[in-house]
Structures are given as structure tokens and as C-alpha cells.
Design a protein around this motif. Structure first.
Motif, PDB file in Angstrom:
ATOM      1  N   GLY A  56       0.857  -1.180  -0.079  1.00  0.00           N
ATOM      2  CA  GLY A  56       0.052  -0.146   0.137  1.00  0.00           C
ATOM      3  C   GLY A  56       0.781   1.256   0.137  1.00  0.00           C
ATOM      4  O   GLY A  56       0.731   2.152  -0.629  1.00  0.00           O
ATOM      5  N   ARG A  57       1.848   1.099   0.757  1.00  0.00           N
ATOM      6  CA  ARG A  57       2.623   2.159   0.949  1.00  0.00           C
ATOM      7  C   ARG A  57       3.533   2.678  -0.576  1.00  0.00           C
ATOM      8  O   ARG A  57       3.586   3.639  -0.969  1.00  0.00           O
ATOM      9  N   ARG A  58       3.947   1.510  -1.096  1.00  0.00           N
ATOM     10  CA  ARG A  58       4.629   1.678  -2.248  1.00  0.00           C
ATOM     11  C   ARG A  58       3.823   2.131  -3.351  1.00  0.00           C
ATOM     12  O   ARG A  58       4.029   3.095  -4.153  1.00  0.00           O
ATOM     13  N   THR A  59       2.453   1.698  -3.551  1.00  0.00           N
ATOM     14  CA  THR A  59       1.374   2.176  -4.426  1.00  0.00           C
ATOM     15  C   THR A  59       1.403   3.676  -3.993  1.00  0.00           C
ATOM     16  O   THR A  59       1.096   4.697  -5.233  1.00  0.00           O
ATOM     17  N   ARG A  60       1.161   4.223  -2.957  1.00  0.00           N
ATOM     18  CA  ARG A  60       1.043   5.564  -2.876  1.00  0.00           C
ATOM     19  C   ARG A  60       2.131   6.424  -3.068  1.00  0.00           C
ATOM     20  O   ARG A  60       2.031   7.478  -3.755  1.00  0.00           O
ATOM     21  N   LEU A  61       3.280   5.762  -2.895  1.00  0.00           N
ATOM     22  CA  LEU A  61       4.376   6.770  -3.282  1.00  0.00           C
ATOM     23  C   LEU A  61       4.587   6.964  -4.976  1.00  0.00           C
ATOM     24  O   LEU A  61       4.852   7.682  -5.558  1.00  0.00           O
ATOM     25  N   GLN A  62       4.106   5.600  -5.433  1.00  0.00           N
ATOM     26  CA  GLN A  62       4.083   5.452  -6.925  1.00  0.00           C
ATOM     27  C   GLN A  62       3.059   6.474  -7.631  1.00  0.00           C
ATOM     28  O   GLN A  62       3.463   7.284  -8.561  1.00  0.00           O
ATOM     29  N   GLU A  63       1.846   6.489  -6.971  1.00  0.00           N
ATOM     30  CA  GLU A  63       1.039   7.453  -7.400  1.00  0.00           C
ATOM     31  C   GLU A  63       1.458   9.050  -7.410  1.00  0.00           C
ATOM     32  O   GLU A  63       1.292   9.860  -7.921  1.00  0.00           O
ATOM     33  N   ARG A  64       2.221   9.142  -6.236  1.00  0.00           N
ATOM     34  CA  ARG A  64       2.851  10.612  -5.901  1.00  0.00           C
ATOM     35  C   ARG A  64       3.831  10.880  -7.111  1.00  0.00           C
ATOM     36  O   ARG A  64       3.682  12.048  -7.774  1.00  0.00           O
ATOM     37  N   LEU A  65       4.614   9.840  -7.521  1.00  0.00           N
ATOM     38  CA  LEU A  65       5.815  10.131  -8.635  1.00  0.00           C
ATOM     39  C   LEU A  65       4.919  10.454  -9.974  1.00  0.00           C
ATOM     40  O   LEU A  65       5.271  11.159 -10.576  1.00  0.00           O
ATOM     41  N   ASP A  66       3.772   9.644 -10.069  1.00  0.00           N
ATOM     42  CA  ASP A  66       3.117   9.684 -11.406  1.00  0.00           C
ATOM     43  C   ASP A  66       2.533  11.170 -11.647  1.00  0.00           C
ATOM     44  O   ASP A  66       2.506  11.703 -12.537  1.00  0.00           O
ATOM     45  N   ARG A  67       1.860  11.468 -10.496  1.00  0.00           N
ATOM     46  CA  ARG A  67       1.303  12.849 -10.612  1.00  0.00           C
ATOM     47  C   ARG A  67       2.195  13.862 -10.832  1.00  0.00           C
ATOM     48  O   ARG A  67       2.124  14.703 -11.581  1.00  0.00           O
ATOM     49  N   VAL A  68       3.364  13.857 -10.117  1.00  0.00           N
ATOM     50  CA  VAL A  68       4.373  14.828 -10.312  1.00  0.00           C
ATOM     51  C   VAL A  68       4.862  14.885 -11.581  1.00  0.00           C
ATOM     52  O   VAL A  68       4.960  15.949 -12.039  1.00  0.00           O
ATOM     53  N   GLN A  69       5.035  13.632 -12.115  1.00  0.00           N
ATOM     54  CA  GLN A  69       5.792  13.284 -13.483  1.00  0.00           C
ATOM     55  C   GLN A  69       4.932  14.118 -14.606  1.00  0.00           C
ATOM     56  O   GLN A  69       5.248  14.842 -15.392  1.00  0.00           O
ATOM     57  N   SER A  70       3.715  13.759 -14.463  1.00  0.00           N
ATOM     58  CA  SER A  70       2.670  14.211 -15.415  1.00  0.00           C
ATOM     59  C   SER A  70       2.718  15.864 -15.017  1.00  0.00           C
ATOM     60  O   SER A  70       2.654  16.594 -16.393  1.00  0.00           O
ATOM     61  N   GLN A  71       2.587  16.267 -14.041  1.00  0.00           N
ATOM     62  CA  GLN A  71       2.559  17.857 -14.119  1.00  0.00           C
ATOM     63  C   GLN A  71       3.631  18.445 -14.517  1.00  0.00           C
ATOM     64  O   GLN A  71       3.500  19.528 -15.080  1.00  0.00           O
ATOM     65  N   LEU A  72       4.851  17.736 -14.197  1.00  0.00           N
ATOM     66  CA  LEU A  72       6.240  18.231 -14.929  1.00  0.00           C
ATOM     67  C   LEU A  72       6.169  18.388 -16.343  1.00  0.00           C
ATOM     68  O   LEU A  72       6.229  19.346 -16.940  1.00  0.00           O
ATOM     69  N   ALA A  73       5.457  17.091 -16.862  1.00  0.00           N
ATOM     70  CA  ALA A  73       5.302  17.262 -18.526  1.00  0.00           C
ATOM     71  C   ALA A  73       4.686  18.565 -19.038  1.00  0.00           C
ATOM     72  O   ALA A  73       5.046  19.021 -19.930  1.00  0.00           O
ATOM     73  N   MET A  74       3.599  18.923 -18.115  1.00  0.00           N
ATOM     74  CA  MET A  74       2.632  20.021 -18.638  1.00  0.00           C
ATOM     75  C   MET A  74       3.745  21.398 -18.750  1.00  0.00           C
ATOM     76  O   MET A  74       3.517  22.251 -19.377  1.00  0.00           O
ATOM     77  N   THR A  75       4.464  21.779 -17.491  1.00  0.00           N
ATOM     78  CA  THR A  75       4.827  22.856 -17.212  1.00  0.00           C
ATOM     79  C   THR A  75       6.366  23.073 -17.771  1.00  0.00           C
ATOM     80  O   THR A  75       7.112  23.831 -17.281  1.00  0.00           O
ATOM     81  N   GLN A  76       6.687  22.292 -18.809  1.00  0.00           N
ATOM     82  CA  GLN A  76       7.865  22.256 -19.281  1.00  0.00           C
ATOM     83  C   GLN A  76       8.382  23.479 -20.035  1.00  0.00           C
ATOM     84  O   GLN A  76       9.538  23.499 -20.543  1.00  0.00           O
ATOM     85  N   LYS A  77       7.648  24.567 -19.765  1.00  0.00           N
ATOM     86  CA  LYS A  77       8.037  25.768 -20.396  1.00  0.00           C
ATOM     87  C   LYS A  77       9.403  26.500 -19.656  1.00  0.00           C
ATOM     88  O   LYS A  77      10.562  26.011 -19.834  1.00  0.00           O
ATOM     89  N   GLU A  78       9.191  27.689 -18.965  1.00  0.00           N
ATOM     90  CA  GLU A  78      10.301  28.227 -18.406  1.00  0.00           C
ATOM     91  C   GLU A  78      10.410  27.507 -16.952  1.00  0.00           C
ATOM     92  O   GLU A  78       9.902  27.715 -15.955  1.00  0.00           O
ATOM     93  N   VAL A  79      11.616  26.978 -17.184  1.00  0.00           N
ATOM     94  CA  VAL A  79      12.144  26.163 -15.884  1.00  0.00           C
ATOM     95  C   VAL A  79      13.293  26.893 -15.031  1.00  0.00           C
ATOM     96  O   VAL A  79      14.607  27.131 -15.921  1.00  0.00           O
ATOM     97  N   ASP A  80      13.295  27.093 -14.072  1.00  0.00           N
ATOM     98  CA  ASP A  80      14.468  27.584 -13.004  1.00  0.00           C
ATOM     99  C   ASP A  80      15.199  26.590 -12.769  1.00  0.00           C
ATOM    100  O   ASP A  80      14.937  25.184 -12.365  1.00  0.00           O
ATOM    101  N   ARG A  81      16.572  26.807 -12.955  1.00  0.00           N
ATOM    102  CA  ARG A  81      17.464  25.541 -12.642  1.00  0.00           C
ATOM    103  C   ARG A  81      17.301  24.959 -11.076  1.00  0.00           C
ATOM    104  O   ARG A  81      17.364  23.727 -10.963  1.00  0.00           O
TER     105      ARG A  81
END
Lengths: 215, 215
Positions: B124-149
Motif C-alpha cells: 500500500g505504501r509503495r503504491t501510494r508513493l508511486q502515485e505521487r511520482l506519477d502525479r508529479v511527473q505528469s504535472q512536470l510534463a505540462m509545465t515544461q516551459k520556463e524552468v528555473d535551474r
DNA sequence: GTTAGCATGTAAGGAGTTACATGATTTT
DNA sequence: AAAATCATGTAACTCCTTACATGCTAAC
């Protein structure tokens, strides 16, 4: 919990420092930024914004409803006082800069500080974590009697995580010191955009010589 | 914040499950246990103990002052209801078991649960973290424009940390599955006590099916 | 004899979550 | 047409921290 209020405020100041934004968007950016634990709720964000309005750190303007943007949204932007407050907070060196909650935010806005400040904050953070490690390790030494397997494994993993964090900070510190070419903070930027990642995973060149950020 | 109360309560139940203890010591053990972030204050512990007394989960007895123990101290111990409550909480499988605050405590007391439960919680814990990763990764994909180092570096490091956490969990899950001999939870214990560490750093024998972060 | 740690609490207050309200706009 | 998501808030409540009180005991 405790010191989050200042954290949220700093985060809002930092985001608005990039440009005006409305509440809903602010929240999304905020969650992406500090989103590894809790998610910020509206019941927390909007009151904070109100408070900042009262403090004249930000101003609100309702977008006039043009045919394009159908809907009036409340857009927030920094006042001059807000701008100054952001700079003040970002140049403040001290515990508030490297405590758990604050460090991440500070780091995220590092582009807007001098290298000197960055180094001090990074070193302060590293010292903080090092202290934590020492404390736990010494306590562990005392409690060596009846140890539960899982409790020990948890502890071990915790220590390892913090040690990893320390290495990360050391790499960043090295990167900063070894003439990281673009220190930003000079916004002239004639197009140049070569991104030398701040923390390339180079084999840790310099071991931390027990720097004491302190105070 | 929020759900810590239950967490503290579970931790107290777990510690007293090992034997009676007084407040001061309880606090020290607690801090060592969940001490990687905040430190528990008396203002938090004692009211919790009072509350648990009212709920009849624990009892207090003042130590009679013998020549050896000069000073009367208030010692807490589990009641039967408390014992049952501890078992109930530890066998409860669900979100409360694998949220950030609770997971560590649950894990620390894993010796007092069946392997079945342990596996479910770890997964359960692993799934939870995996979800978190997916969420962030998908959001990252959208915000790919101006990224601060620095913002990017922080994000990268965060992702890496969570991925590491996932690997840790996977190793633990494998260790549990590959006939970890002593499952405890049968307190008869006919001697056997060979301690195979739960998460020996063996080269991960089984890759978790769909898990694995992209890196 | 004084500092440091043991030991037990209470009161006030800050910070943020949950749940409640409400409604527009876009997507399916 | 329904569902999702955009968008903005408020009120009540919980949890926890800080700061205050108090006094014993061991070590220096």
C-alpha cells in the motif's frame, strides 16, 4: 504546524515575483513546489492572501472581462513593499533558512540570491542535518540493548536518507564554489541558456571540511 | 498537524505494549522513533496521556518510593482495552496505515503483526508513493516551459528520493515474501531466533512488476 | 553550590485542515 | 446532459507548539 505561515508567505512572494497570478493557479504552483508532503488547502491559501493584502505586500486586481477571458478573476501582484520583503527574507541567513519547512522554498528561489547567500544557506542546512545524525547516532549507542528488527531497519534507513541528503548538499556546495559560471542575479541574459545543472552527480570532489554555518 | 494525534496514540500504545513506562521516558523513546522531523513536546504528550487515561486505554500507577527509587514517578501501562486497541490499529489495513505520518510507526511495530498484514501495508505504501511520482511527473510534463535551474534540481532530487523509497519498499517486500523464517506473531517461540535482517541489501532479487521509476 | 538533566504538568495561541457554500466553464 | 475542473471563499475545529510553572537529583 508551527512555522509554515512564513513559509507559505515566502512561497507566495516568490511566485508573484515572477509575475501576477490568481489564487487557484498559485495553489497549483505551490503544491507542485512543496507538494511532497501535504497539499495546501484553500482554507489556508486564501486567508494568507487576505493577510498579505492587509499587510500591503500584495495587491489584487480583478481582470476586466474581455471577450477572450470570459470570467473575472482576481489577480494578485507584488507591491514594492512585497518586493522588498521578498528580498529581505531571501537574504536572511539563519535557522529559519535551513529548517525543514523553509529550506525547500528558499532553495527553489535560489536564482534570486547571490552565491554567497546560497553557500551559507546550503552549509547551514548541511550542518543542521549533520547535527541530527550525530544526535541519533549517539542515542543509538546508548540504547543498544533490546533492539527490534524492524525498528532498527527503520532507523538505518532514516540515517541513510539523511546521509544521502548531506551528500547532495555537499555536491551542490562544490558546484557553487567551483565557479558555477552563471550566477544569475544579473538578469541581462543575452539569450545564453546553457544549462549546467547545479548538482551534476560528479564523484564528490571535496569532502565538507566541517563548515560551521551556525548563527 | 492533522492526523498526528492518532499517530502519537498508536506510538504510545506500541511502546507500552513492550512494558510500563513513565512520561519522560516515553517522550524520549518517541522522539528517537519519529524524531526525523519534529520533536514531540510535553505539551503534546501529557494531554494525550490524559486523554488515553480517560479512554481507559492506559492506567497510571505511582511508584512507591523505595530507598532505591527515591522519587515517585507516574508509570503508565496498557489496560486490556488498550491492548486490544493496539491490535485493532495494527491490523487495520487502509490509507491510515500508509500515509506519511503513520507509516513509520506502523513499520516500527511490525514485529507484532502477521506477515500478511505487513505485506499489504508495504505494498500500500509503495503504491501510494508511486502515485505521487506519477502525479508529479505528469504535472512536470505540462509545465515544461520556463524552468528555473534550482527549482528543477529540487524537483529532480525529490523524485529521486521517492524512487529510492520505492526501491527500499520493494526490497522489504521481497524479503518478506522469500520466506522470512521468523514471522514472530506466534509468541510460543520454541527457541528459534535467527535474525535474518528484513532488508539485507541483496541485489534486488525480484523486480517489482509494474513498478520501477523512470530515471 | 550551581549547572544540567530528570520529571510533570497547564494555558494561550498559531497554523492549517475539513467541511461547507456557490457558481461558471470546459470536456466528454 | 453530466462530469470534471476552474474559481473563490468562510467557519468550525483539531492538533500541536511555545512559554510558563514547579521542584527534585546527580554531577562538576
Amino acid at each position: 504546524m508551527a512555522r509554515r505561515a512564513e513559509t507559505i508567505e515566502l512561497a507566495v512572494l516568490g511566485l508573484l515575483h515572477e509575475g501576477p497570478m490568481h489564487g487557484y493557479e498559485l495553489r497549483k504552483r505551490l503544491n507542485l513546489m512543496l507538494g511532497w508532503g501535504r497539499v495546501l488547502s484553500y482554507g489556508s491559501l486564501y486567508p494568507t492572501l487576505k493577510k498579505m493584502l492587509r499587510g500591503a505586500l500584495i495587491e489584487e486586481t480583478t481582470t476586466t472581462l474581455t471577450p477572450v477571458t470570459r470570467r473575472p478573476r482576481i489577480v494578485y501582484q507584488l507591491t514594492e513593499a512585497g518586493q522588498r520583503e521578498f528580498e529581505r527574507l531571501m537574504t536572511e541567513v539563519g535557522p529559519t533558512a535551513w529548517e525543514d519547512d523553509n529550506f525547500d522554498i528558499r532553495f527553489a528561489f535560489f536564482s534570486r540570491t547571490d552565491m554567497e547567500i546560497r553557500l551559507r544557506v546550503l552549509e547551514g542546512r548541511r550542518t543542521r542535518l549533520q547535527e541530527r545524525l550525530d544526535r541519533v547516532q549517539s542515542q543509538l549507542a546508548m540504547t543498544q540493548k533490546e533492539v527490534d528488527r524492524y525498528a532498527v531497519e527503520l532507523q538505518r534507513h532514516g540515517v541513510e536518507s539523511v546521509e544521502r541528503e548531506v551528500r547532495w548538499l555537499s555536491d551542490l556546495i562544490n558546484a557553487e564554489r567551483s565557479g558555477n559560471p552563471s550566477t544569475i542575479s544579473n538578469p541581462s541574459s543575452t539569450g545564453g541558456h546553457q544549462s549546467a545543472t547545479p548538482a551534476a552527480a560528479e564523484p564528490a570532489t571535496v569532502q565538507p571540511p566541517e563548515v560551521s554555518g551556525q548563527k
